[in-house]
Design an enzyme around this catalytic site. Structure first.
Site, PDB file in Angstrom:
ATOM      1  N   GLU A  88      10.288   4.034  -1.236  1.00 26.50           N
ATOM      2  CA  GLU A  88       9.389   4.099  -2.390  1.00 26.50           C
ATOM      3  C   GLU A  88      10.036   3.182  -3.420  1.00 26.50           C
ATOM      4  OE1 GLU A  88       6.523   5.532  -2.879  1.00 26.50           O
ATOM      5  OE2 GLU A  88       6.392   6.587  -0.967  1.00 26.50           O
ATOM      6  N   THR A 137      19.009  -2.516  -4.514  1.00 22.34           N
ATOM      7  CA  THR A 137      18.494  -3.125  -5.744  1.00 22.34           C
ATOM      8  C   THR A 137      19.574  -3.237  -6.816  1.00 22.34           C
ATOM      9  OG1 THR A 137      16.977  -2.719  -7.583  1.00 22.34           O
ATOM     10  CG2 THR A 137      17.712  -0.786  -6.399  1.00 22.34           C
ATOM     11  N   ASP A 138      19.372  -4.161  -7.754  1.00 24.41           N
ATOM     12  CA  ASP A 138      20.310  -4.271  -8.889  1.00 24.41           C
ATOM     13  C   ASP A 138      20.177  -3.078  -9.833  1.00 24.41           C
ATOM     14  OD1 ASP A 138      17.825  -4.903 -10.018  1.00 24.41           O
ATOM     15  OD2 ASP A 138      18.441  -6.851 -10.811  1.00 24.41           O
ATOM     16  N   GLU A 139      19.065  -2.316  -9.703  1.00 27.87           N
ATOM     17  CA  GLU A 139      18.837  -1.217 -10.659  1.00 27.87           C
ATOM     18  C   GLU A 139      19.883  -0.116 -10.543  1.00 27.87           C
ATOM     19  OE1 GLU A 139      14.893   0.091 -11.320  1.00 27.87           O
ATOM     20  OE2 GLU A 139      14.028  -1.884 -11.016  1.00 27.87           O
ATOM     21  N   TYR A 185      13.983   6.461  -9.344  1.00 32.67           N
ATOM     22  CA  TYR A 185      14.002   5.432  -8.290  1.00 32.67           C
ATOM     23  C   TYR A 185      15.427   4.911  -8.078  1.00 32.67           C
ATOM     24  CZ  TYR A 185      13.822   0.684  -6.374  1.00 32.67           C
ATOM     25  OH  TYR A 185      14.075  -0.452  -5.636  1.00 32.67           O
ATOM     26  N   SER A 186      16.060   4.462  -9.169  1.00 31.09           N
ATOM     27  CA  SER A 186      17.388   3.847  -8.980  1.00 31.09           C
ATOM     28  C   SER A 186      18.420   4.892  -8.560  1.00 31.09           C
ATOM     29  CB  SER A 186      17.826   3.069 -10.219  1.00 31.09           C
ATOM     30  OG  SER A 186      17.749   3.843 -11.382  1.00 31.09           O
ATOM     31  N   SER A 188      17.764   7.378  -6.561  1.00 33.90           N
ATOM     32  CA  SER A 188      17.573   7.590  -5.120  1.00 33.90           C
ATOM     33  C   SER A 188      18.132   6.412  -4.317  1.00 33.90           C
ATOM     34  CB  SER A 188      16.089   7.822  -4.793  1.00 33.90           C
ATOM     35  OG  SER A 188      15.327   6.648  -5.014  1.00 33.90           O
ATOM     36  N   LYS A 189      17.983   5.188  -4.843  1.00 33.39           N
ATOM     37  CA  LYS A 189      18.541   4.025  -4.139  1.00 33.39           C
ATOM     38  C   LYS A 189      20.079   4.087  -4.179  1.00 33.39           C
ATOM     39  CE  LYS A 189      16.692   0.900  -2.528  1.00 33.39           C
ATOM     40  NZ  LYS A 189      16.156   0.652  -1.163  1.00 33.39           N
ATOM     41  N   ARG A 316       7.997   2.398 -21.079  1.00 32.03           N
ATOM     42  CA  ARG A 316       8.404   3.182 -19.902  1.00 32.03           C
ATOM     43  C   ARG A 316       9.581   4.079 -20.315  1.00 32.03           C
ATOM     44  NH1 ARG A 316      10.200  -0.452 -14.847  1.00 32.03           N
ATOM     45  NH2 ARG A 316       8.029  -0.247 -14.199  1.00 32.03           N
TER      46      ARG A 316
HETATM   47  P1  NAD Z   1       7.116  -2.051  -1.115  1.00 31.42           P
HETATM   48  O1  NAD Z   1       6.812  -0.812  -1.875  1.00 31.42           O
HETATM   49  O2  NAD Z   1       6.227  -3.244  -1.266  1.00 31.42           O
HETATM   50  O3  NAD Z   1       7.185  -1.712   0.451  1.00 31.42           O
HETATM   51  C1  NAD Z   1       7.811  -0.570   0.939  1.00 31.42           C
HETATM   52  C2  NAD Z   1       7.351  -0.364   2.377  1.00 31.42           C
HETATM   53  O4  NAD Z   1       8.017   0.825   2.886  1.00 31.42           O
HETATM   54  C3  NAD Z   1       5.841  -0.121   2.516  1.00 31.42           C
HETATM   55  O5  NAD Z   1       5.318  -0.906   3.558  1.00 31.42           O
HETATM   56  C4  NAD Z   1       5.735   1.362   2.843  1.00 31.42           C
HETATM   57  O6  NAD Z   1       4.616   1.677   3.670  1.00 31.42           O
HETATM   58  C5  NAD Z   1       7.050   1.619   3.569  1.00 31.42           C
HETATM   59  N1  NAD Z   1       7.470   3.021   3.486  1.00 31.42           N
HETATM   60  C6  NAD Z   1       7.507   3.805   2.380  1.00 31.42           C
HETATM   61  N2  NAD Z   1       7.899   5.056   2.709  1.00 31.42           N
HETATM   62  C7  NAD Z   1       8.119   5.051   4.054  1.00 31.42           C
HETATM   63  C8  NAD Z   1       8.543   6.035   4.978  1.00 31.42           C
HETATM   64  N3  NAD Z   1       8.816   7.302   4.583  1.00 31.42           N
HETATM   65  N4  NAD Z   1       8.677   5.690   6.271  1.00 31.42           N
HETATM   66  C9  NAD Z   1       8.393   4.422   6.683  1.00 31.42           C
HETATM   67  N5  NAD Z   1       7.975   3.466   5.865  1.00 31.42           N
HETATM   68  C10 NAD Z   1       7.835   3.758   4.555  1.00 31.42           C
HETATM   69  O7  NAD Z   1       8.619  -2.411  -1.483  1.00 31.42           O
HETATM   70  P2  NAD Z   1       9.332  -3.840  -1.653  1.00 31.42           P
HETATM   71  O8  NAD Z   1       9.158  -4.292  -3.044  1.00 31.42           O
HETATM   72  O9  NAD Z   1       8.955  -4.702  -0.528  1.00 31.42           O
HETATM   73  O10 NAD Z   1      10.856  -3.381  -1.487  1.00 31.42           O
HETATM   74  C11 NAD Z   1      11.448  -3.312  -0.196  1.00 31.42           C
HETATM   75  C12 NAD Z   1      12.890  -2.860  -0.343  1.00 31.42           C
HETATM   76  O11 NAD Z   1      13.597  -3.787  -1.163  1.00 31.42           O
HETATM   77  C13 NAD Z   1      13.047  -1.494  -1.000  1.00 31.42           C
HETATM   78  O12 NAD Z   1      14.111  -0.826  -0.360  1.00 31.42           O
HETATM   79  C14 NAD Z   1      13.404  -1.824  -2.439  1.00 31.42           C
HETATM   80  O13 NAD Z   1      14.184  -0.792  -3.001  1.00 31.42           O
HETATM   81  C15 NAD Z   1      14.197  -3.102  -2.266  1.00 31.42           C
HETATM   82  N6  NAD Z   1      14.165  -4.046  -3.400  1.00 31.42           N
HETATM   83  C16 NAD Z   1      12.976  -4.452  -3.944  1.00 31.42           C
HETATM   84  C17 NAD Z   1      12.983  -5.416  -4.970  1.00 31.42           C
HETATM   85  C18 NAD Z   1      11.703  -5.942  -5.576  1.00 31.42           C
HETATM   86  O14 NAD Z   1      11.756  -6.690  -6.565  1.00 31.42           O
HETATM   87  N7  NAD Z   1      10.531  -5.619  -5.054  1.00 31.42           N
HETATM   88  C19 NAD Z   1      14.196  -5.931  -5.436  1.00 31.42           C
HETATM   89  C20 NAD Z   1      15.398  -5.453  -4.867  1.00 31.42           C
HETATM   90  C21 NAD Z   1      15.365  -4.535  -3.841  1.00 31.42           C
HETATM   91  O1  DAU Z   2      15.292  -5.177 -10.150  1.00 30.27           O
HETATM   92  C1  DAU Z   2      14.806  -4.922  -8.868  1.00 30.27           C
HETATM   93  C2  DAU Z   2      13.624  -3.981  -8.953  1.00 30.27           C
HETATM   94  O2  DAU Z   2      12.534  -4.746  -9.462  1.00 30.27           O
HETATM   95  C3  DAU Z   2      13.254  -3.354  -7.616  1.00 30.27           C
HETATM   96  O3  DAU Z   2      14.319  -2.548  -7.166  1.00 30.27           O
HETATM   97  C4  DAU Z   2      11.979  -2.504  -7.741  1.00 30.27           C
HETATM   98  O4  DAU Z   2      11.597  -2.030  -6.471  1.00 30.27           O
HETATM   99  C5  DAU Z   2      10.882  -3.401  -8.293  1.00 30.27           C
HETATM  100  O5  DAU Z   2       9.715  -2.625  -8.512  1.00 30.27           O
HETATM  101  C6  DAU Z   2      11.310  -4.055  -9.617  1.00 30.27           C
HETATM  102  O6  DAU Z   2      11.447  -3.051 -10.654  1.00 30.27           O
HETATM  103  P1  DAU Z   2      10.928  -3.288 -12.165  1.00 30.27           P
HETATM  104  O7  DAU Z   2      10.706  -1.983 -12.783  1.00 30.27           O
HETATM  105  O8  DAU Z   2      11.812  -4.268 -12.865  1.00 30.27           O
HETATM  106  O9  DAU Z   2       9.517  -4.062 -11.823  1.00 30.27           O
HETATM  107  P2  DAU Z   2       8.064  -3.922 -12.478  1.00 30.27           P
HETATM  108  O10 DAU Z   2       7.246  -5.039 -11.900  1.00 30.27           O
HETATM  109  O11 DAU Z   2       7.535  -2.544 -12.394  1.00 30.27           O
HETATM  110  O12 DAU Z   2       8.335  -4.248 -14.011  1.00 30.27           O
HETATM  111  C7  DAU Z   2       8.944  -5.471 -14.437  1.00 30.27           C
HETATM  112  C8  DAU Z   2       9.117  -5.380 -15.952  1.00 30.27           C
HETATM  113  O13 DAU Z   2       7.827  -5.425 -16.573  1.00 30.27           O
HETATM  114  C9  DAU Z   2       9.758  -4.087 -16.416  1.00 30.27           C
HETATM  115  O14 DAU Z   2      10.604  -4.364 -17.530  1.00 30.27           O
HETATM  116  C10 DAU Z   2       8.585  -3.225 -16.854  1.00 30.27           C
HETATM  117  C11 DAU Z   2       7.575  -4.244 -17.342  1.00 30.27           C
HETATM  118  N1  DAU Z   2       6.154  -3.873 -17.127  1.00 30.27           N
HETATM  119  C12 DAU Z   2       5.770  -3.510 -15.881  1.00 30.27           C
HETATM  120  C13 DAU Z   2       4.461  -3.157 -15.617  1.00 30.27           C
HETATM  121  C14 DAU Z   2       4.037  -2.717 -14.229  1.00 30.27           C
HETATM  122  C15 DAU Z   2       5.238  -3.951 -18.173  1.00 30.27           C
HETATM  123  O15 DAU Z   2       5.595  -4.335 -19.305  1.00 30.27           O
HETATM  124  N2  DAU Z   2       3.945  -3.613 -17.917  1.00 30.27           N
HETATM  125  C16 DAU Z   2       3.507  -3.197 -16.687  1.00 30.27           C
HETATM  126  O16 DAU Z   2       2.308  -2.890 -16.526  1.00 30.27           O
END
Ligand code: NAD
Ligand code: DAU
Length: 379
Positions: A88, A137-139, A185-186, A188-189, A316
């Site tokens: 998640e 994640t960096d979070e 979220y962070s 749990s990660k 947030r």
């Molecule tokens: P995402 O939410 O787009 O995708 C997550 C995927 O995991 C989905 O396809 C979902 O169906 C699957 N999933 C969720 N719960 C599951 C479960 N119980 N069993 C099996 N599959 C399940 O996420 P993302 O942005 O692609 O992130 C992928 C990974 O990278 C995560 O671990 C996230 O913490 C990490 N990450 C994301 C970012 C970012 O900027 N998006 C940055 C750093 C790290």
């Molecule tokens: O840093 C890595 C993380 O980046 C990943 O681990 C997470 O999975 C990924 O979701 C992302 O987290 P953020 O919370 O930084 O991403 P988000 O796109 O939700 O938000 C980016 C920034 O923008 C954050 O400071 C919140 C702000 N924001 C976000 C949304 C959705 C807004 O101002 N308005 C919005 O509607």
């Protein structure tokens, strides 16, 4: 490497996972890539349409928190490498529903670790040639201060990252930065990262953990800042900016993350942690202005046409002020660096969402509006 390897990629139907699956399926025809994903609201097999018929690709719909199924998959497919992305991933959802995050991110990771441990320890060669690679994640490091006066160039900017060259503080997250997560979220990660390292230290499992900054690019679910705002501009809906838009994020093009994962999976050192980031910090309000300008230009709107959509909303809860990754260890030890200038990456990204409106419309029809309203109310 010509040896056939069976590689389990979890979360491959999500945003980053789909780029990793595509890279591995096309680059390594000798590998069998097993994509395991539970297809939650964030999982979308349309992200993988172009590779779904490849001979070396298998999709399994399953929940990583289901230990019995994880045992069976790891054993039946004789898995020798795991790249674990399933999670998640949205901070706002974790604030509403922390339990789902603990279940998937903590218990799911633990189930996968345990299934891999039992299978690998049952083999004559045990852990030889095996790897559990956990994507984090960096979070987990918490938040940094905003200390630099405006206009300071990042001391670490690589030539490839951005013309923007701005750092908003002297501190950066390094691999030894103490964990200090603030959101469910962070937290749990962070917990899952600790379990992965514990399986190395306790059972000798070969593991690697990487902590990456914010990714952007095609196939990101439109609850995250960049695709949400592109879609809202197209539909002339309000752009909800949290607080004053002063928070800073460090943005990396998703294919550069996938390339780093490939490199670390093949040449990273066991038990190491690598930070991955673009040295590409932006204040939210500044990146929002770049998005508006790019979308308006590509749609043929006059400059400034969509500025009026900017709507400042309640911040947030526990909103981390600044993230900034120091990825020099990865650059120094494995030779990785971001390949795309941010200006090029954001142009490519906006174009992709505008050219793939059907992908977006399929997601945002159905339950999306309902989810969105439940999450954020009627903005
Ligand atoms: P995402 O939410 O787009 O995708 C997550 C995927 O995991 C989905 O396809 C979902 O169906 C699957 N999933 C969720 N719960 C599951 C479960 N119980 N069993 C099996 N599959 C399940 O996420 P993302 O942005 O692609 O992130 C992928 C990974 O990278 C995560 O671990 C996230 O913490 C990490 N990450 C994301 C970012 C970012 O900027 N998006 C940055 C750093 C790290
Ligand atoms: O840093 C890595 C993380 O980046 C990943 O681990 C997470 O999975 C990924 O979701 C992302 O987290 P953020 O919370 O930084 O991403 P988000 O796109 O939700 O938000 C980016 C920034 O923008 C954050 O400071 C919140 C702000 N924001 C976000 C949304 C959705 C807004 O101002 N308005 C919005 O509607």
């Amino acid at each position: 490497m010509s040896k056939r390897r069976n590689i389990l990629i979890t979360g491959g139907a999500g945003f980053i996972g789909s780029h990793v699956v595509r890279l591995f399926v096309t680059k390594y025809p000798e590998y069998h890539i097993i994509n395991l994903d539970n297809l939650t609201y964030a999982g979308n097999l349309a992200n993988l349409k172009d590779i779904e018929d490849c001979e070396n690709y298998t999709f399994i719909k399953a929940d990583i928190a289901d230990l019995e199924t994880m045992r069976r998959v790891v054993r039946d497919y004789k898995i020798d490498g795991i790249i674990h992305l399933a999670a998640e991933s949205h901070v706002d959802r974790s604030i509403k529903d922390p339990f789902t995050f603990a279940r998937t991110n903590v218990m799911g990771t633990l189930s996968l670790l345990q299934a891999a441990r039992e299978y690998w320890e049952s083999l004559p060669e045990r852990y030889e040639g095996k790897l559990f690679y956990h994507i984090s994640t960096d979070e987990v490091y918490g938040a940094l201060e905003l200390t630099a006066p405006e206009g300071i160039e990042s001391p670490f900017t690589t030539s490839a990252s951005s013309e923007h060259h701005q750092a908003y503080g002297e501190d950066f997250f390094v691999e030894t930065t103490k964990y200090n997560p603030h959101s469910p979220y962070s937290a749990s990660k962070a917990s899952s990262d600790h379990f992965v390292r514990a399986y190395h230290d306790t059972y000798g499992m070969p593991t690697v953990v990487t902590n990456c900054s914010n990714n952007y690019g095609p196939y990101q679910f439109p609850e995250k800042l960049i695709p949400l705002f592109i879609n809202n501009i197209r539909k002339r809906k309000p752009l909800p900016v949290y607080g004053k838009g002063e928070n800073v994020r460090d943005w990396l093009y998703v294919e550069d993350h996938a390339r780093a994962i490939d490199m670390i999976f093949h040449t990273g050192k066991v038990a190491e942690t690598y930070n991955i980031g673009g040295f590409n910090e932006w204040k939210n309000i500044d990146i929002i202005r770049v998005i508006i300008k790019t979308v308006d230009r590509l749609l043929g709107n006059p400059e400034g046409y969509s500025d009026e959509l900017i709507t400042f909303v309640t911040d947030r809860a526990g909103h981390d002020l600044r993230y900034a990754i120091d990825s020099r260890k990865l650059q120094r030890e494995l030779g990785w660096e971001p390949s795309l200038q941010f200006e090029e990456g954001i142009e490519k990204t906006v174009r992709w969402y505008l050219d793939n409106q059907e992908w977006m419309d399929n997601i945002t029809s159905g339950n999306y509006e309902k989810y969105y309203e439940e999450m954020y109310g009627n903005r």
